[in-house]
Design a protein around this motif. Structure first.
Motif, mmCIF file in Angstrom:
data_model
loop_
_atom_site.group_PDB
_atom_site.id
_atom_site.type_symbol
_atom_site.label_atom_id
_atom_site.label_comp_id
_atom_site.label_asym_id
_atom_site.label_seq_id
_atom_site.Cartn_x
_atom_site.Cartn_y
_atom_site.Cartn_z
ATOM 1 N N VAL A 110 0.829 -1.206 0.000
ATOM 2 C CA VAL A 110 0.000 0.000 0.000
ATOM 3 C C VAL A 110 0.864 1.257 0.000
ATOM 4 C CG1 VAL A 110 -1.757 1.304 1.269
ATOM 5 C CG2 VAL A 110 -1.900 -1.196 1.137
ATOM 6 N N TRP A 111 0.481 2.180 -0.849
ATOM 7 C CA TRP A 111 1.073 3.513 -0.924
ATOM 8 C C TRP A 111 -0.019 4.529 -0.591
ATOM 9 C CZ3 TRP A 111 5.858 5.341 -3.037
ATOM 10 C CH2 TRP A 111 6.721 4.349 -3.485
ATOM 11 N N GLU A 112 0.238 5.362 0.406
ATOM 12 C CA GLU A 112 -0.645 6.501 0.643
ATOM 13 C C GLU A 112 -0.179 7.621 -0.283
ATOM 14 O OE1 GLU A 112 -2.214 9.382 4.211
ATOM 15 O OE2 GLU A 112 -0.135 8.706 4.291
ATOM 16 N N VAL A 113 -1.119 8.334 -0.861
ATOM 17 C CA VAL A 113 -0.825 9.538 -1.637
ATOM 18 C C VAL A 113 -1.465 10.678 -0.860
ATOM 19 C CG1 VAL A 113 -1.089 10.739 -3.830
ATOM 20 C CG2 VAL A 113 -0.848 8.233 -3.797
ATOM 21 N N ALA A 114 -0.660 11.678 -0.490
ATOM 22 C CA ALA A 114 -1.184 12.713 0.394
ATOM 23 C C ALA A 114 -0.666 14.097 0.038
ATOM 24 C CB ALA A 114 -0.805 12.395 1.842
ATOM 25 N N HIS A 115 -1.542 15.060 0.260
ATOM 26 C CA HIS A 115 -1.132 16.458 0.290
ATOM 27 C C HIS A 115 -1.266 16.884 1.745
ATOM 28 C CE1 HIS A 115 -1.956 20.843 0.272
ATOM 29 N NE2 HIS A 115 -0.816 20.784 -0.384
ATOM 30 N N ASN A 116 -0.139 17.218 2.357
ATOM 31 C CA ASN A 116 -0.143 17.649 3.754
ATOM 32 C C ASN A 116 0.305 19.106 3.783
ATOM 33 O OD1 ASN A 116 0.430 18.204 6.454
ATOM 34 N ND2 ASN A 116 1.078 16.115 6.872
ATOM 35 N N PRO A 117 -0.622 20.035 4.021
ATOM 36 C CA PRO A 117 -0.257 21.455 3.993
ATOM 37 C C PRO A 117 0.723 21.844 5.093
ATOM 38 C CG PRO A 117 -2.499 21.178 4.795
ATOM 39 C CD PRO A 117 -2.034 19.829 4.342
ATOM 40 N N GLY A 118 0.904 20.995 6.109
ATOM 41 C CA GLY A 118 1.822 21.297 7.199
ATOM 42 C C GLY A 118 3.241 20.816 6.968
ATOM 43 N N TRP A 119 3.469 20.060 5.901
ATOM 44 C CA TRP A 119 4.808 19.550 5.591
ATOM 45 C C TRP A 119 5.303 20.209 4.315
ATOM 46 C CZ3 TRP A 119 5.013 13.507 6.373
ATOM 47 C CH2 TRP A 119 4.698 13.215 7.704
ATOM 48 N N ALA A 120 6.556 20.632 4.312
ATOM 49 C CA ALA A 120 7.142 21.260 3.133
ATOM 50 C C ALA A 120 7.608 20.186 2.154
ATOM 51 C CB ALA A 120 8.321 22.131 3.543
#
Length: 129
Positions: A110-120
């Protein structure tokens, strides 16, 4: 999809014990936003320990691929599906404020694909927490 891994997460059954182990090895600067997960900066990527992933008996592993916008989550999932992967979780808002989804490769990893606005996320794919 760029050739990189943003995050490797190990499933653990006892987060304090697992975190203490890695800290005893010399890993520092852990960020623990809640009682279920903690993150260590590991060079240009992040290493995580998460009880939800390991709480079902056997420890698990999940890879993650961070993207630069919420829209890229859906686009990357579609790309993975077109390449022969299976969507495990469609793109959706996350309770931590970002957007997330997941796919499995043909072997079931499994691969999560994420946009995390708190991580650069730098131009070269380096992730900083």
């Amino acid at each position: 999809m760029e050739q990189r891994i943003s995050l490797v997460t190990l499933g653990v059954t006892d987060l304090p014990r697992a975190r203490s182990f890695y800290e005893a090895l010399g890993w520092g600067g852990a960020q623990q936003p809640d009682e279920e997960v903690c993150f260590f900066q590991a060079g240009g990527m992040v290493f995580g320990l998460w009880t939800a992933l390991g709480g079902h008996g056997a420890p698990g592993i999940e890879l993650a691929y961070n993207v630069r916008s919420p829209e890229e989550v859906s686009a990357t999932l579609a790309e993975a599906e077109q390449a022969g992967g299976t969507i495990v979780r469609p793109a959706a808002p996350a309770d931590w404020g970002g957007t997330t989804g997941a796919f499995a490769d043909p072997e079931g990893y499994v691969w999560e694909v994420a946009h995390n606005p708190g991580w650069a996320l730098a131009a070269d794919g380096t992730v900083t927490i």
